[in-house]
Design a protein around this motif. Structure first.
Motif, mmCIF file in Angstrom:
data_model
loop_
_atom_site.group_PDB
_atom_site.id
_atom_site.type_symbol
_atom_site.label_atom_id
_atom_site.label_comp_id
_atom_site.label_asym_id
_atom_site.label_seq_id
_atom_site.Cartn_x
_atom_site.Cartn_y
_atom_site.Cartn_z
ATOM 1 N N GLY A 94 69.887 -16.508 -144.246
ATOM 2 C CA GLY A 94 69.303 -15.408 -143.478
ATOM 3 C C GLY A 94 67.881 -15.135 -143.924
ATOM 4 O O GLY A 94 67.371 -15.781 -144.842
ATOM 5 N N ARG A 95 67.246 -14.172 -143.272
ATOM 6 C CA ARG A 95 65.867 -13.809 -143.619
ATOM 7 C C ARG A 95 65.818 -12.369 -144.122
ATOM 8 O O ARG A 95 66.584 -11.511 -143.663
ATOM 9 N N ILE A 96 64.907 -12.136 -145.044
ATOM 10 C CA ILE A 96 64.664 -10.773 -145.525
ATOM 11 C C ILE A 96 63.167 -10.499 -145.516
ATOM 12 O O ILE A 96 62.341 -11.416 -145.521
ATOM 13 N N TYR A 97 62.836 -9.212 -145.465
ATOM 14 C CA TYR A 97 61.483 -8.752 -145.745
ATOM 15 C C TYR A 97 61.506 -8.191 -147.157
ATOM 16 O O TYR A 97 62.345 -7.331 -147.477
ATOM 17 N N ALA A 98 60.614 -8.656 -148.006
ATOM 18 C CA ALA A 98 60.499 -8.144 -149.374
ATOM 19 C C ALA A 98 59.150 -7.452 -149.498
ATOM 20 O O ALA A 98 58.106 -8.096 -149.396
ATOM 21 N N ASP A 99 59.172 -6.136 -149.663
ATOM 22 C CA ASP A 99 57.941 -5.339 -149.728
ATOM 23 C C ASP A 99 57.521 -5.129 -151.175
ATOM 24 O O ASP A 99 58.258 -4.533 -151.969
ATOM 25 N N ILE A 100 56.335 -5.642 -151.506
ATOM 26 C CA ILE A 100 55.789 -5.553 -152.861
ATOM 27 C C ILE A 100 54.634 -4.563 -152.855
ATOM 28 O O ILE A 100 53.760 -4.614 -151.978
ATOM 29 N N SER A 101 54.612 -3.678 -153.838
ATOM 30 C CA SER A 101 53.513 -2.725 -153.958
ATOM 31 C C SER A 101 52.258 -3.453 -154.438
ATOM 32 O O SER A 101 52.305 -4.214 -155.403
ATOM 33 N N GLY A 102 51.140 -3.248 -153.737
ATOM 34 C CA GLY A 102 49.882 -3.874 -154.122
ATOM 35 C C GLY A 102 49.604 -5.150 -153.357
ATOM 36 O O GLY A 102 50.377 -5.571 -152.490
ATOM 37 N N PHE A 103 48.509 -5.793 -153.722
ATOM 38 C CA PHE A 103 48.058 -7.001 -153.029
ATOM 39 C C PHE A 103 48.607 -8.247 -153.710
ATOM 40 O O PHE A 103 48.552 -8.381 -154.924
ATOM 41 N N VAL A 104 49.180 -9.144 -152.904
ATOM 42 C CA VAL A 104 49.638 -10.449 -153.371
ATOM 43 C C VAL A 104 48.916 -11.487 -152.531
ATOM 44 O O VAL A 104 48.945 -11.418 -151.297
ATOM 45 N N ASP A 105 48.248 -12.424 -153.168
ATOM 46 C CA ASP A 105 47.468 -13.417 -152.442
ATOM 47 C C ASP A 105 48.388 -14.418 -151.743
ATOM 48 O O ASP A 105 49.212 -15.060 -152.395
ATOM 49 N N PRO A 106 48.252 -14.568 -150.423
ATOM 50 C CA PRO A 106 49.082 -15.527 -149.691
ATOM 51 C C PRO A 106 48.988 -16.955 -150.237
ATOM 52 O O PRO A 106 49.960 -17.712 -150.178
ATOM 53 N N ASN A 134 67.136 -9.129 -136.903
ATOM 54 C CA ASN A 134 67.178 -7.943 -137.755
ATOM 55 C C ASN A 134 67.036 -8.376 -139.216
ATOM 56 O O ASN A 134 67.927 -9.019 -139.762
ATOM 57 N N PHE A 135 65.915 -8.029 -139.799
ATOM 58 C CA PHE A 135 65.623 -8.393 -141.187
ATOM 59 C C PHE A 135 66.154 -7.323 -142.137
ATOM 60 O O PHE A 135 65.935 -6.131 -141.923
ATOM 61 N N VAL A 136 66.818 -7.732 -143.191
ATOM 62 C CA VAL A 136 67.145 -6.822 -144.287
ATOM 63 C C VAL A 136 65.849 -6.594 -145.058
ATOM 64 O O VAL A 136 65.114 -7.540 -145.358
ATOM 65 N N VAL A 137 65.548 -5.334 -145.372
ATOM 66 C CA VAL A 137 64.301 -4.990 -146.064
ATOM 67 C C VAL A 137 64.612 -4.563 -147.493
ATOM 68 O O VAL A 137 65.482 -3.712 -147.727
ATOM 69 N N VAL A 138 63.900 -5.161 -148.447
ATOM 70 C CA VAL A 138 64.075 -4.856 -149.869
ATOM 71 C C VAL A 138 62.766 -4.296 -150.416
ATOM 72 O O VAL A 138 61.685 -4.845 -150.177
ATOM 73 N N SER A 139 62.852 -3.183 -151.137
ATOM 74 C CA SER A 139 61.693 -2.621 -151.827
ATOM 75 C C SER A 139 61.634 -3.256 -153.215
ATOM 76 O O SER A 139 62.436 -2.941 -154.099
ATOM 77 N N VAL A 140 60.713 -4.162 -153.416
ATOM 78 C CA VAL A 140 60.694 -5.014 -154.610
ATOM 79 C C VAL A 140 60.259 -4.249 -155.858
ATOM 80 O O VAL A 140 59.203 -3.623 -155.890
#
Length: 198
Positions: A94-106, A134-140
């Motif tokens: 499956g797919r998830i969205y992982a939200d990271i605080s701050g800038f992460v270089d692609p 529908n993506f499961v969202v995780v606050s990293v």
């Protein structure tokens, strides 16, 4: 002979214990709970039941979206092994969205293998290609980017470099201890294996 066997067995156990001690979950993705949720299929079937629960997911980053003050990784999740590494060659679960605080270089994360840990926030509608998803969202709260490394794996070797040779056929003389004939235990060439390292 028994004493020699016990010494060898003890040495093998010691080496095994040392190796097992070295293989563990990195601190960056240990999380705070003893058993973070890792079953994405279960979460996707009833996401509202898991909101706020700590989770640990990993896989291949397929997209990096930089936002003001945060970065979102879209991850094609895979099963994890006992050390929280994605199992190479396993299918996406499956797919998830992982939200990271701050800038992460692609540049550092596109198409890379990662593991993330953090609470589940819920789900969010998105698309994969032209299909709604529908993506499961995780606050990293922690993440580990893995490096693909190749190692050479040798064929299995005997535990004891000396083996017992019984009496030759047709004779009644005693046997003797000696090394095996060249190549006797070597059943093929060494292989190259791809693994994930920190």
């Amino acid at each position: 002979m028994r004493k020699r066997f016990l010494v060898q067995t003890g040495s093998i156990l010691l080496v095994s214990m040392l190796l097992l001690g070295c293989v563990s979950i990195p601190d960056s993705v240990k999380g705070t709970s003893a058993t973070p949720q890792q079953d994405l299929t279960r979460v996707m079937s009833a996401p509202q039941l898991f909101i706020g629960q700590e989770s640990r997911f990993g896989g291949r980053v397929v997209k990096v979206i930089n936002q003001n003050g945060s970065t979102r990784l879209e991850i094609a999740a895979m099963r994890l092994d006992d050390t929280a590494r994605p199992i190479l060659g396993s299918a996406s679960v499956g797919r998830i969205y992982a939200d990271i605080s701050g800038f992460v270089d692609p540049v550092d994360f596109n198409n890379q293998m990662v593991t993330v840990v953090g609470p589940i926030k819920g789900t969010e509608k998105g698309v994969i290609g032209q299909a709604a998803y529908n993506f499961v969202v995780v606050s990293v709260t922690g993440y580990q980017r893995w490096h693909l490394t190749q190692q050479v794996v040798s064929p299995p070797q005997p535990l004891d470099p000396w083996v017992w040779y019984g009496p030759p056929r047709g004779r009644h003389s005693g046997g003797y201890w000696g090394p095996p004939p060249f190549g006797y235990f070597n059943q093929g060439p060494a292989q190259v294996q791809t693994i994930l390292t920190e």
